[in-house]
Design a protein around this motif. Sequence first.
Motif, PDB file in Angstrom:
ATOM      1  N   SER A   1     -14.813  16.664 -30.941  1.00  0.00           N
ATOM      2  CA  SER A   1     -15.611  16.213 -29.786  1.00  0.00           C
ATOM      3  C   SER A   1     -14.755  16.211 -28.524  1.00  0.00           C
ATOM      4  O   SER A   1     -15.255  16.486 -27.431  1.00  0.00           O
ATOM      5  CB  SER A   1     -16.279  14.855 -30.050  1.00  0.00           C
ATOM      6  OG  SER A   1     -15.401  13.775 -29.878  1.00  0.00           O
ATOM      7  N   ALA A   2     -13.445  15.942 -28.663  1.00  0.00           N
ATOM      8  CA  ALA A   2     -12.560  16.067 -27.498  1.00  0.00           C
ATOM      9  C   ALA A   2     -12.503  17.530 -27.047  1.00  0.00           C
ATOM     10  O   ALA A   2     -12.579  17.833 -25.843  1.00  0.00           O
ATOM     11  CB  ALA A   2     -11.166  15.565 -27.835  1.00  0.00           C
ATOM     12  N   ARG A   3     -12.414  18.434 -28.027  1.00  0.00           N
ATOM     13  CA  ARG A   3     -12.388  19.867 -27.667  1.00  0.00           C
ATOM     14  C   ARG A   3     -13.704  20.294 -27.029  1.00  0.00           C
ATOM     15  O   ARG A   3     -13.727  21.098 -26.099  1.00  0.00           O
ATOM     16  CB  ARG A   3     -12.102  20.710 -28.913  1.00  0.00           C
ATOM     17  CG  ARG A   3     -10.631  20.677 -29.311  1.00  0.00           C
ATOM     18  CD  ARG A   3     -10.399  21.462 -30.589  1.00  0.00           C
ATOM     19  NE  ARG A   3     -10.863  22.834 -30.506  1.00  0.00           N
ATOM     20  CZ  ARG A   3     -11.147  23.591 -31.579  1.00  0.00           C
ATOM     21  NH1 ARG A   3     -11.013  23.095 -32.793  1.00  0.00           N
ATOM     22  NH2 ARG A   3     -11.563  24.822 -31.413  1.00  0.00           N
ATOM     23  N   ALA A   4     -14.816  19.737 -27.550  1.00  0.00           N
ATOM     24  CA  ALA A   4     -16.128  20.087 -26.972  1.00  0.00           C
ATOM     25  C   ALA A   4     -16.212  19.622 -25.521  1.00  0.00           C
ATOM     26  O   ALA A   4     -16.951  20.196 -24.711  1.00  0.00           O
ATOM     27  CB  ALA A   4     -17.244  19.445 -27.794  1.00  0.00           C
ATOM     28  N   ALA A   5     -15.431  18.579 -25.184  1.00  0.00           N
ATOM     29  CA  ALA A   5     -15.416  18.084 -23.804  1.00  0.00           C
ATOM     30  C   ALA A   5     -14.399  18.849 -22.960  1.00  0.00           C
ATOM     31  O   ALA A   5     -14.144  18.482 -21.797  1.00  0.00           O
ATOM     32  CB  ALA A   5     -15.080  16.592 -23.802  1.00  0.00           C
ATOM     33  N   GLY A   6     -13.797  19.888 -23.542  1.00  0.00           N
ATOM     34  CA  GLY A   6     -12.907  20.751 -22.765  1.00  0.00           C
ATOM     35  C   GLY A   6     -11.456  20.318 -22.777  1.00  0.00           C
ATOM     36  O   GLY A   6     -10.664  20.754 -21.930  1.00  0.00           O
ATOM     37  N   HIS A   7     -11.086  19.452 -23.736  1.00  0.00           N
ATOM     38  CA  HIS A   7      -9.707  18.955 -23.791  1.00  0.00           C
ATOM     39  C   HIS A   7      -9.056  19.363 -25.110  1.00  0.00           C
ATOM     40  O   HIS A   7      -9.741  19.703 -26.067  1.00  0.00           O
ATOM     41  CB  HIS A   7      -9.709  17.424 -23.665  1.00  0.00           C
ATOM     42  CG  HIS A   7     -10.112  16.960 -22.303  1.00  0.00           C
ATOM     43  ND1 HIS A   7      -9.198  16.543 -21.356  1.00  0.00           N
ATOM     44  CD2 HIS A   7     -11.329  16.875 -21.710  1.00  0.00           C
ATOM     45  CE1 HIS A   7      -9.844  16.210 -20.242  1.00  0.00           C
ATOM     46  NE2 HIS A   7     -11.140  16.407 -20.431  1.00  0.00           N
TER      47      HIS A   7
ATOM     48  N   ALA B   1     -15.475  12.542 -26.981  1.00  0.00           N
ATOM     49  CA  ALA B   1     -16.054  12.996 -25.706  1.00  0.00           C
ATOM     50  C   ALA B   1     -16.024  11.862 -24.681  1.00  0.00           C
ATOM     51  O   ALA B   1     -15.700  12.075 -23.505  1.00  0.00           O
ATOM     52  CB  ALA B   1     -17.483  13.485 -25.940  1.00  0.00           C
ATOM     53  N   LEU B   2     -16.334  10.650 -25.122  1.00  0.00           N
ATOM     54  CA  LEU B   2     -16.327   9.504 -24.191  1.00  0.00           C
ATOM     55  C   LEU B   2     -14.925   9.278 -23.622  1.00  0.00           C
ATOM     56  O   LEU B   2     -14.752   9.060 -22.416  1.00  0.00           O
ATOM     57  CB  LEU B   2     -16.795   8.237 -24.907  1.00  0.00           C
ATOM     58  CG  LEU B   2     -18.303   8.068 -25.116  1.00  0.00           C
ATOM     59  CD1 LEU B   2     -18.578   6.809 -25.939  1.00  0.00           C
ATOM     60  CD2 LEU B   2     -19.042   7.989 -23.775  1.00  0.00           C
ATOM     61  N   LEU B   3     -13.922   9.329 -24.502  1.00  0.00           N
ATOM     62  CA  LEU B   3     -12.546   9.074 -24.037  1.00  0.00           C
ATOM     63  C   LEU B   3     -12.078  10.159 -23.073  1.00  0.00           C
ATOM     64  O   LEU B   3     -11.189   9.925 -22.255  1.00  0.00           O
ATOM     65  CB  LEU B   3     -11.578   8.984 -25.225  1.00  0.00           C
ATOM     66  CG  LEU B   3     -11.730   7.754 -26.126  1.00  0.00           C
ATOM     67  CD1 LEU B   3     -10.688   7.775 -27.244  1.00  0.00           C
ATOM     68  CD2 LEU B   3     -11.606   6.451 -25.331  1.00  0.00           C
ATOM     69  N   CYS B   4     -12.676  11.343 -23.175  1.00  0.00           N
ATOM     70  CA  CYS B   4     -12.312  12.442 -22.272  1.00  0.00           C
ATOM     71  C   CYS B   4     -13.175  12.452 -21.014  1.00  0.00           C
ATOM     72  O   CYS B   4     -13.054  13.360 -20.187  1.00  0.00           O
ATOM     73  CB  CYS B   4     -12.465  13.790 -22.982  1.00  0.00           C
ATOM     74  SG  CYS B   4     -11.267  14.037 -24.290  1.00  0.00           S
ATOM     75  N   GLY B   5     -14.083  11.483 -20.890  1.00  0.00           N
ATOM     76  CA  GLY B   5     -14.938  11.449 -19.700  1.00  0.00           C
ATOM     77  C   GLY B   5     -15.886  12.637 -19.621  1.00  0.00           C
ATOM     78  O   GLY B   5     -16.175  13.148 -18.528  1.00  0.00           O
ATOM     79  N   ALA B   6     -16.395  13.065 -20.772  1.00  0.00           N
ATOM     80  CA  ALA B   6     -17.299  14.230 -20.805  1.00  0.00           C
ATOM     81  C   ALA B   6     -18.609  13.913 -20.070  1.00  0.00           C
ATOM     82  O   ALA B   6     -19.016  12.743 -19.994  1.00  0.00           O
ATOM     83  CB  ALA B   6     -17.607  14.592 -22.259  1.00  0.00           C
ATOM     84  N   PRO B   7     -19.289  14.938 -19.547  1.00  0.00           N
ATOM     85  CA  PRO B   7     -20.606  14.704 -18.950  1.00  0.00           C
ATOM     86  C   PRO B   7     -21.559  14.059 -19.953  1.00  0.00           C
ATOM     87  O   PRO B   7     -21.479  14.329 -21.161  1.00  0.00           O
ATOM     88  CB  PRO B   7     -21.099  16.116 -18.590  1.00  0.00           C
ATOM     89  CG  PRO B   7     -19.881  16.975 -18.592  1.00  0.00           C
ATOM     90  CD  PRO B   7     -18.890  16.350 -19.528  1.00  0.00           C
ATOM     91  N   ALA B   8     -22.456  13.194 -19.444  1.00  0.00           N
ATOM     92  CA  ALA B   8     -23.352  12.434 -20.329  1.00  0.00           C
ATOM     93  C   ALA B   8     -24.169  13.359 -21.229  1.00  0.00           C
ATOM     94  O   ALA B   8     -24.422  13.033 -22.395  1.00  0.00           O
ATOM     95  CB  ALA B   8     -24.270  11.544 -19.497  1.00  0.00           C
TER      96      ALA B   8
ATOM     97  N   THR C   1     -22.073  14.337 -24.200  1.00  0.00           N
ATOM     98  CA  THR C   1     -21.884  13.190 -25.104  1.00  0.00           C
ATOM     99  C   THR C   1     -23.161  12.923 -25.899  1.00  0.00           C
ATOM    100  O   THR C   1     -23.118  12.694 -27.116  1.00  0.00           O
ATOM    101  CB  THR C   1     -21.486  11.938 -24.294  1.00  0.00           C
ATOM    102  OG1 THR C   1     -20.380  12.298 -23.450  1.00  0.00           O
ATOM    103  CG2 THR C   1     -21.073  10.796 -25.190  1.00  0.00           C
ATOM    104  N   ARG C   2     -24.301  12.975 -25.219  1.00  0.00           N
ATOM    105  CA  ARG C   2     -25.579  12.708 -25.901  1.00  0.00           C
ATOM    106  C   ARG C   2     -25.893  13.786 -26.937  1.00  0.00           C
ATOM    107  O   ARG C   2     -26.361  13.499 -28.032  1.00  0.00           O
ATOM    108  CB  ARG C   2     -26.724  12.597 -24.887  1.00  0.00           C
ATOM    109  CG  ARG C   2     -26.808  11.221 -24.218  1.00  0.00           C
ATOM    110  CD  ARG C   2     -28.180  11.017 -23.599  1.00  0.00           C
ATOM    111  NE  ARG C   2     -28.471  12.024 -22.587  1.00  0.00           N
ATOM    112  CZ  ARG C   2     -28.211  11.895 -21.282  1.00  0.00           C
ATOM    113  NH1 ARG C   2     -27.668  10.778 -20.831  1.00  0.00           N
ATOM    114  NH2 ARG C   2     -28.506  12.849 -20.426  1.00  0.00           N
ATOM    115  N   GLY C   3     -25.627  15.030 -26.571  1.00  0.00           N
ATOM    116  CA  GLY C   3     -25.887  16.134 -27.509  1.00  0.00           C
ATOM    117  C   GLY C   3     -25.018  16.012 -28.753  1.00  0.00           C
ATOM    118  O   GLY C   3     -25.485  16.203 -29.885  1.00  0.00           O
ATOM    119  N   LEU C   4     -23.742  15.669 -28.547  1.00  0.00           N
ATOM    120  CA  LEU C   4     -22.843  15.498 -29.696  1.00  0.00           C
ATOM    121  C   LEU C   4     -23.299  14.320 -30.556  1.00  0.00           C
ATOM    122  O   LEU C   4     -23.221  14.361 -31.787  1.00  0.00           O
ATOM    123  CB  LEU C   4     -21.407  15.255 -29.213  1.00  0.00           C
ATOM    124  CG  LEU C   4     -20.686  16.487 -28.657  1.00  0.00           C
ATOM    125  CD1 LEU C   4     -19.396  16.079 -27.950  1.00  0.00           C
ATOM    126  CD2 LEU C   4     -20.380  17.498 -29.765  1.00  0.00           C
ATOM    127  N   SER C   5     -23.769  13.276 -29.892  1.00  0.00           N
ATOM    128  CA  SER C   5     -24.254  12.099 -30.625  1.00  0.00           C
ATOM    129  C   SER C   5     -25.433  12.477 -31.527  1.00  0.00           C
ATOM    130  O   SER C   5     -25.490  12.089 -32.707  1.00  0.00           O
ATOM    131  CB  SER C   5     -24.660  11.031 -29.596  1.00  0.00           C
ATOM    132  OG  SER C   5     -25.221   9.930 -30.242  1.00  0.00           O
TER     133      SER C   5
END
Length: 337
Positions: free
Chosen positions: A64-70, A195-202, A205-209
């Motif tokens: 999920s961190a990678r999905a947020a681009g990190h 994703a939350l810890l990486c400050g991903a767009p909402a 985060t919602r899609g991953l959830s």
Amino acid sequence: MTIAPVACLDQVPALVEPRIRDLIGRLDPRNQRVTAYQLGYCDADGAPTTAGGKGIRPALALLSARAAGHPPERGVAAAAAVELAHNFSLLHDDVMDQDTMRRHRPTAWAVFGTAAAILAGDALMILAHDALAGDSGPGRVQAARRLDADVHRLIAGQAADLEFEHRDDVSLDECLAMTADKTAALMSCACTLGALLCGAPAAVTRGLSRFGTHLGMSFQLVDDQLGIWGEPGRTGKPVGSDLRARKKSVPIVHALTSGTAAGDAFRTLYASTHEPQEADLRTASRLLEESGSRDWVQDEADRHLAHALDELAALELPADVHNDLVDLARLVTGRDH
Ligand SMILES: CC(C)=CCC/C(C)=C/CC/C(C)=C/COP(=O)(O)OP(=O)(O)O
């Protein structure tokens, strides 16, 4: 115990285990011993082992961190938090169910006693929060709230599961709601916290959830099948473990509410008070199959997997992380242990 070959699972021991070891190193020596045993880092005498779980939740948090681009390293706090919370729940669950085997070896309470296992579980849940508190990411507070909300659901799901053992009027809807709380909530949490810890767009985060919720449902439905038809040599649990415990897992409630002759015969057998023999277990699993429960649960698991993959596709992630999430999802829902 890892389920190869999915590359992201291989990253868990290297990236997440050191953080967890550091956290349990803060505990008093008694709790260190029991928690290290539960996490598979040592045997009952403290000798090193690699006997931990499959690492599905921490792998999802790294992804999920990678999905947020990190890089996955940014998801380590989230991964440690969900794995610690997961093991808290397993420690307590084994005490409540009086299960003596998990992951092919005696459960922690069977080795160290009930009180020690409960205390170790409590300690792991506190450490899950310590893991998040130690992160410097922007979404730390939100992540901690989300973890709390999902652990509340886990506890509610467990309470329902235990209550159902004493009820003979459990509906399929109640049983599926229990599954969503008991298992899907923490799986969804794992997919969200990185994703939350990486400050991903909402929206990400919602899609991953949502992906995690569907994956968690599919995962638990497969787990329910393994609890009845799983091969003990693979699952590390006794044959027919859920039938012996008279659980109200989804296949069982499906059969009980199916209105079929096989389902009614299963109800009569399940209501019997004597200790089930091997022949009873064989009859029970045959009746479940004849009632259509096994096929229904498989279809339901497949349906949730398809929804999970649709949620992923809608996120339009880079191909490498998308493919790793798809591989992990297919692996955990197609597993035999
Ligand atoms: C509060 C409380 C006591 C809650 C209990 C909830 C509970 C036990 C839910 C079951 C979830 C589950 C299928 C665990 C196995 O996961 P896994 O196969 O990923 O385990 P692994 O880490 O061994 O691989």
